[in-house]
Design a protein around this motif. Structure first.
Motif, PDB file in Angstrom:
ATOM      1  N   GLY A   1       9.713  -6.121  19.421  1.00  9.03           N
ATOM      2  CA  GLY A   1       9.847  -4.698  19.087  1.00  9.03           C
ATOM      3  C   GLY A   1       8.739  -4.182  18.175  1.00  9.03           C
ATOM      4  N   GLY A   2       7.874  -5.073  17.674  1.00 11.47           N
ATOM      5  CA  GLY A   2       6.764  -4.622  16.812  1.00 11.47           C
ATOM      6  C   GLY A   2       7.266  -3.892  15.577  1.00 11.47           C
ATOM      7  N   LEU A   3       8.217  -4.517  14.850  1.00  7.24           N
ATOM      8  CA  LEU A   3       8.897  -3.788  13.782  1.00  7.24           C
ATOM      9  C   LEU A   3       8.425  -4.135  12.372  1.00  7.24           C
ATOM     10  CD1 LEU A   3      12.391  -4.132  15.415  1.00  7.24           C
ATOM     11  CD2 LEU A   3      11.236  -1.981  14.956  1.00  7.24           C
ATOM     12  N   GLY A   4       7.668  -5.231  12.229  1.00  5.96           N
ATOM     13  CA  GLY A   4       7.348  -5.753  10.893  1.00  5.96           C
ATOM     14  C   GLY A   4       6.694  -4.719   9.991  1.00  5.96           C
ATOM     15  N   ILE A   5       5.696  -4.031  10.505  1.00  9.31           N
ATOM     16  CA  ILE A   5       4.983  -3.031   9.701  1.00  9.31           C
ATOM     17  C   ILE A   5       5.955  -1.925   9.293  1.00  9.31           C
ATOM     18  CG2 ILE A   5       3.211  -1.230   9.827  1.00  9.31           C
ATOM     19  CD1 ILE A   5       1.793  -3.087  11.923  1.00  9.31           C
ATOM     20  N   ASN A   6       6.763  -1.500  10.237  1.00  2.81           N
ATOM     21  CA  ASN A   6       7.629  -0.346  10.021  1.00  2.81           C
ATOM     22  C   ASN A   6       8.780  -0.656   9.067  1.00  2.81           C
ATOM     23  OD1 ASN A   6       6.275   1.480  12.100  1.00  2.81           O
ATOM     24  ND2 ASN A   6       6.540  -0.478  13.125  1.00  2.81           N
ATOM     25  N   TYR A   7       9.298  -1.880   9.142  1.00  2.00           N
ATOM     26  CA  TYR A   7      10.347  -2.266   8.203  1.00  2.00           C
ATOM     27  C   TYR A   7       9.771  -2.474   6.806  1.00  2.00           C
ATOM     28  CZ  TYR A   7      14.412  -1.927  10.996  1.00  2.00           C
ATOM     29  OH  TYR A   7      15.458  -1.377  11.693  1.00  2.00           O
ATOM     30  N   ALA A   8       8.536  -2.939   6.724  1.00  2.43           N
ATOM     31  CA  ALA A   8       7.873  -3.078   5.422  1.00  2.43           C
ATOM     32  C   ALA A   8       7.689  -1.690   4.795  1.00  2.43           C
ATOM     33  CB  ALA A   8       6.525  -3.775   5.612  1.00  2.43           C
ATOM     34  N   VAL A   9       7.277  -0.732   5.612  1.00  3.39           N
ATOM     35  CA  VAL A   9       7.073   0.638   5.109  1.00  3.39           C
ATOM     36  C   VAL A   9       8.416   1.239   4.660  1.00  3.39           C
ATOM     37  CG1 VAL A   9       6.495   2.985   5.887  1.00  3.39           C
ATOM     38  CG2 VAL A   9       4.941   1.086   6.382  1.00  3.39           C
ATOM     39  N   GLN A  10       9.469   1.003   5.434  1.00  4.03           N
ATOM     40  CA  GLN A  10      10.789   1.552   5.047  1.00  4.03           C
ATOM     41  C   GLN A  10      11.278   0.940   3.738  1.00  4.03           C
ATOM     42  OE1 GLN A  10      13.575   1.434   8.379  1.00  4.03           O
ATOM     43  NE2 GLN A  10      11.944   2.066   9.748  1.00  4.03           N
ATOM     44  N   ASP A  11      11.041  -0.351   3.542  1.00  2.00           N
ATOM     45  CA  ASP A  11      11.392  -0.977   2.248  1.00  2.00           C
ATOM     46  C   ASP A  11      10.684  -0.244   1.111  1.00  2.00           C
ATOM     47  OD1 ASP A  11      12.718  -2.944   3.668  1.00  2.00           O
ATOM     48  OD2 ASP A  11      11.381  -4.575   3.091  1.00  2.00           O
TER      49      ASP A  11
ATOM     50  N   ALA B   1       0.842  -1.203   0.000  1.00  2.00           N
ATOM     51  CA  ALA B   1       0.000   0.000   0.000  1.00  2.00           C
ATOM     52  C   ALA B   1       0.876   1.252   0.000  1.00  2.00           C
ATOM     53  CB  ALA B   1      -0.933  -0.012   1.206  1.00  2.00           C
ATOM     54  N   MET B   2       1.952   1.234   0.805  1.00  2.00           N
ATOM     55  CA  MET B   2       2.828   2.420   0.852  1.00  2.00           C
ATOM     56  C   MET B   2       3.560   2.594  -0.479  1.00  2.00           C
ATOM     57  SD  MET B   2       3.975   5.056   2.367  1.00  2.00           S
ATOM     58  CE  MET B   2       3.866   5.179   4.148  1.00  2.00           C
ATOM     59  N   LEU B   3       4.077   1.492  -1.044  1.00  2.00           N
ATOM     60  CA  LEU B   3       4.790   1.607  -2.322  1.00  2.00           C
ATOM     61  C   LEU B   3       3.843   2.119  -3.414  1.00  2.00           C
ATOM     62  CD1 LEU B   3       7.362   1.195  -3.999  1.00  2.00           C
ATOM     63  CD2 LEU B   3       6.593  -1.140  -4.456  1.00  2.00           C
TER      64      LEU B   3
ATOM     65  N   GLY C   1       9.191  -6.061   2.103  1.00  2.00           N
ATOM     66  CA  GLY C   1       8.396  -6.366   3.297  1.00  2.00           C
ATOM     67  C   GLY C   1       8.602  -7.802   3.744  1.00  2.00           C
ATOM     68  N   ASP C   2       7.558  -8.374   4.347  1.00  2.42           N
ATOM     69  CA  ASP C   2       7.663  -9.743   4.868  1.00  2.42           C
ATOM     70  C   ASP C   2       8.026 -10.753   3.781  1.00  2.42           C
ATOM     71  OD1 ASP C   2       7.046  -8.902   7.401  1.00  2.42           O
ATOM     72  OD2 ASP C   2       5.396 -10.317   7.697  1.00  2.42           O
TER      73      ASP C   2
ATOM     74  N   THR D   1       7.427  -5.829 -11.482  1.00  2.00           N
ATOM     75  CA  THR D   1       6.478  -6.534 -10.619  1.00  2.00           C
ATOM     76  C   THR D   1       7.074  -6.570  -9.221  1.00  2.00           C
ATOM     77  OG1 THR D   1       5.743  -7.892 -12.472  1.00  2.00           O
ATOM     78  CG2 THR D   1       5.297  -8.757 -10.267  1.00  2.00           C
ATOM     79  N   VAL D   2       6.243  -6.246  -8.222  1.00  5.44           N
ATOM     80  CA  VAL D   2       6.734  -6.265  -6.845  1.00  5.44           C
ATOM     81  C   VAL D   2       5.940  -7.294  -6.043  1.00  5.44           C
ATOM     82  CG1 VAL D   2       7.031  -4.923  -4.712  1.00  5.44           C
ATOM     83  CG2 VAL D   2       7.481  -3.851  -6.929  1.00  5.44           C
ATOM     84  N   GLY D   3       6.661  -8.184  -5.394  1.00  2.00           N
ATOM     85  CA  GLY D   3       6.023  -9.148  -4.487  1.00  2.00           C
ATOM     86  C   GLY D   3       6.011  -8.533  -3.095  1.00  2.00           C
ATOM     87  N   ALA D   4       4.838  -8.052  -2.679  1.00  2.27           N
ATOM     88  CA  ALA D   4       4.677  -7.500  -1.324  1.00  2.27           C
ATOM     89  C   ALA D   4       3.573  -8.319  -0.656  1.00  2.27           C
ATOM     90  CB  ALA D   4       4.310  -6.016  -1.391  1.00  2.27           C
ATOM     91  N   ASP D   5       3.601  -9.626  -0.930  1.00  5.78           N
ATOM     92  CA  ASP D   5       2.481 -10.480  -0.533  1.00  5.78           C
ATOM     93  C   ASP D   5       2.788 -11.284   0.732  1.00  5.78           C
ATOM     94  OD1 ASP D   5       4.348 -11.768  -2.148  1.00  5.78           O
ATOM     95  OD2 ASP D   5       2.905 -13.121  -3.078  1.00  5.78           O
ATOM     96  N   GLY D   6       3.639 -10.724   1.580  1.00  8.43           N
ATOM     97  CA  GLY D   6       3.736 -11.237   2.941  1.00  8.43           C
ATOM     98  C   GLY D   6       4.619 -12.451   3.128  1.00  8.43           C
ATOM     99  N   ARG D   7       4.610 -12.933   4.376  1.00  7.44           N
ATOM    100  CA  ARG D   7       5.556 -13.982   4.794  1.00  7.44           C
ATOM    101  C   ARG D   7       5.377 -15.297   4.043  1.00  7.44           C
ATOM    102  NH1 ARG D   7       4.166 -16.177  10.430  1.00  7.44           N
ATOM    103  NH2 ARG D   7       5.457 -14.587  11.224  1.00  7.44           N
ATOM    104  N   PHE D   8       4.147 -15.574   3.535  1.00  5.72           N
ATOM    105  CA  PHE D   8       3.942 -16.815   2.770  1.00  5.72           C
ATOM    106  C   PHE D   8       3.904 -16.515   1.263  1.00  5.72           C
ATOM    107  CE2 PHE D   8       1.656 -17.321   6.882  1.00  5.72           C
ATOM    108  CZ  PHE D   8       2.535 -18.222   7.457  1.00  5.72           C
ATOM    109  N   SER D   9       4.660 -15.542   0.855  1.00  2.00           N
ATOM    110  CA  SER D   9       4.610 -14.991  -0.508  1.00  2.00           C
ATOM    111  C   SER D   9       4.535 -16.032  -1.626  1.00  2.00           C
ATOM    112  CB  SER D   9       5.866 -14.144  -0.721  1.00  2.00           C
ATOM    113  OG  SER D   9       5.970 -13.738  -2.060  1.00  2.00           O
ATOM    114  N   ARG D  10       3.470 -15.926  -2.406  1.00  2.00           N
ATOM    115  CA  ARG D  10       3.337 -16.786  -3.582  1.00  2.00           C
ATOM    116  C   ARG D  10       4.272 -16.295  -4.691  1.00  2.00           C
ATOM    117  NH1 ARG D  10       0.897 -20.955  -5.893  1.00  2.00           N
ATOM    118  NH2 ARG D  10       0.447 -20.756  -8.103  1.00  2.00           N
TER     119      ARG D  10
END
Ligand SMILES: Cc1cc2nc3c(=O)[nH]c(=O)nc-3n(C[C@H](O)[C@H](O)[C@H](O)COP(=O)(O)OP(=O)(O)OC[C@H]3O[C@@H](n4cnc5c(N)ncnc54)[C@H](O)[C@@H]3O)c2cc1C
Length: 414
Positions: free
Chosen positions: A310-320, A26-28, A300-301, A168-177
């Motif tokens: 540290g609750g960092l997952g969202i924030n590191y995804a946004v920084q990417d 969403a951020m990208l 991201g993930d 194409t960007v894969g930002a589809d999370g930890r189980f990324s297809r």
């Protein structure tokens, strides 16, 4: 699920096709759309309102939102703030960090529902004519030409569709297809814990949590609670792999264990009646050795799942997303993406990720694993050197600064 042979009903062409509408996608999408890049964002779910996915918006993300004019609007969303959580230990209350001392406009973690944040980002992106969001769009295949990824195929209720894109960007999370389809296999480590997330009500006989959060340890479990104004968002840390046996004890067993850690929650836990009220985060930490193939980037993930420490997952995804937009918007507008540019995104982001993942590995090993093993112990004392470090002015603000603002500060370039 679509197959490569399914008839394609529509073919769309865009500059950047993003698979996955989480914080990274969403951020990208928004940042590229702001720069005039045509973007198609494909999100598998029909809306952003899913089970709990974390809601810690750190100062780093607030600063980024400020740069793009959304800080005020994110503060208008239903929120609460955490600046200095209190842990209850055998030697009394202990505050591991205090963000209020940091040099930032936003010296706190803003707790915002992830769905509200994603709606805000995508609604803002829709103001740009080149941005196209497709909900209920499940990416099933990559489109390849001469070894270069040129887009994706996706499935909606009405059939199979194709998007052709320069990137194409894969930002589809930890189980990324997308990652799987690209043949990229992450290196996985499995921290010794899993986390159960659930809500508890505020009651008159409530916990006192002046810094916006509380925490405690007992008998092999760790409990944390974040004040969300009208309820507590609670995290119950359990030894890895113990979820099934805990579940077999029934919801009563979970209630009893919560009260063992924090007896003042005896009334609150009565609201837990069903396991459906509980989300399991199977804690995993992973990172890809390569975040790209020609025509394709993972962020991201999908590139690096973070442990929840540290609750960092969202924030590191946004920084990417910010780094990717900074480095790739112009090449996308110029119509040419090279592997060197994709490699540059990874180069800029992989070290912050590795440093934080190393920290996230050490903390569970040294503190959390001990707490989870302490079956007989009624509480855990924080090691003296940790207590001391939190009192020495020159040392005490380094870990919170890295956690809150990132290893390097990331800024949006226009
Ligand atoms: C229970 C839980 C609690 C958490 N708590 C916190 C927390 O407190 N703080 C924190 O910072 N992080 C937390 N996290 C981690 C955080 O949610 C992630 O690190 C972060 O959301 C990563 O963002 P992302 O955009 O990379 O991936 P995600 O948020 O996972 O987004 C990926 C998106 O891709 C979509 N998608 C997947 N497959 C496809 C497909 N084939 N086609 C189209 N779309 C697809 C998904 O539906 C999803 O919307 C938590 C995670 C969980 C599971």
């Amino acid at each position: 699920m679509a197959t490569a042979q399914a008839p394609i009903m529509t073919v769309e062409t865009t500059g950047c096709c993003i698979a996955g509408g989480g914080p990274a996608g969403a951020m990208l999408g928004l940042l590229l759309a702001r720069r005039g890049v045509p973007v198609t964002l494909l999100e598998m779910h029909r809306d952003f309102d899913r089970e709990f996915r974390g809601d810690t918006v750190h100062p780093s993300t607030l600063e980024i939102l400020d740069q793009i004019g959304l800080a005020e609007r994110v503060h208008e969303l239903r929120n609460s703030k955490v600046s200095a959580p209190t842990l209850l230990t055998t030697r009394g209350p202990f505050t591991p960090f205090d963000l209020s001392r940091l040099k930032t406009k936003y010296p706190y973690i803003l707790m915002v529902h992830q769905k509200d944040l994603l709606n805000l980002l995508t609604e803002e992106a829709k103001k740009y004519p080149g941005f196209h969001l497709v909900m209920g769009a499940n990416v099933t295949e990559l489109v390849r030409e001469d070894g270069v990824v040129r887009g994706v195929q996706y499935q909606t209720d009405d059939g199979a569709h194709e998007v052709r894109a320069l990137l194409t960007v894969g930002a589809d999370g930890r189980f990324s297809r997308v990652r799987l389809l690209a043949g990229i296999d992450p290196v996985r480590t499995s921290p010794p814990m899993d986390v159960l997330w659930f809500r508890l009500p505020h009651l008159p006989e409530d916990i006192d949590a002046p810094g916006g959060a509380f925490g405690g340890f007992a008998r092999g479990h760790i409990l944390g609670g974040f004040d969300r104004k009208d309820y507590w968002q609670a995290a119950f840390v359990i030894p890895k792999g113990s979820y099934q046996s805990l579940r077999a004890e029934g919801i009563d067993g979970l209630r009893r264990r919560i009260v063992e850690v924090e007896p003042r929650l005896a009334k609150h836990v009565e609201s837990l009646r069903d396991w459906q009220q509980v989300s399991l985060l199977s804690v995993e930490s992973s990172r890809c050795l390569q975040w790209w193939t020609p025509g394709l980037l993972l962020i991201g993930d999908a590139a690096h799942a973070m442990s929840p420490v540290g609750g960092l997952g969202i924030n590191y995804a946004v920084q990417d997303a910010v780094v990717a937009a900074n480095l790739l918007a112009k090449p996308l507008l110029d119509g040419r993406i090279t592997t060197g540019q994709l490699r540059a995104v990874q180069r800029k982001r992989q070290w912050p990720v590795r440093i934080i993942q190393a920290f996230q590995t050490q903390l569970p090993k040294r503190v959390i694993a001990t707490a989870l093993r302490a079956q007989e112990q009624q509480g855990l004392s924080v090691p003296w050197f940790v207590r001391a470090a939190t009192r020495i002015p020159i040392l005490r603000d380094i870990p919170p600064r890295i956690m809150a603002l990132g290893v390097f500060r990331v800024r949006v370039e226009d």
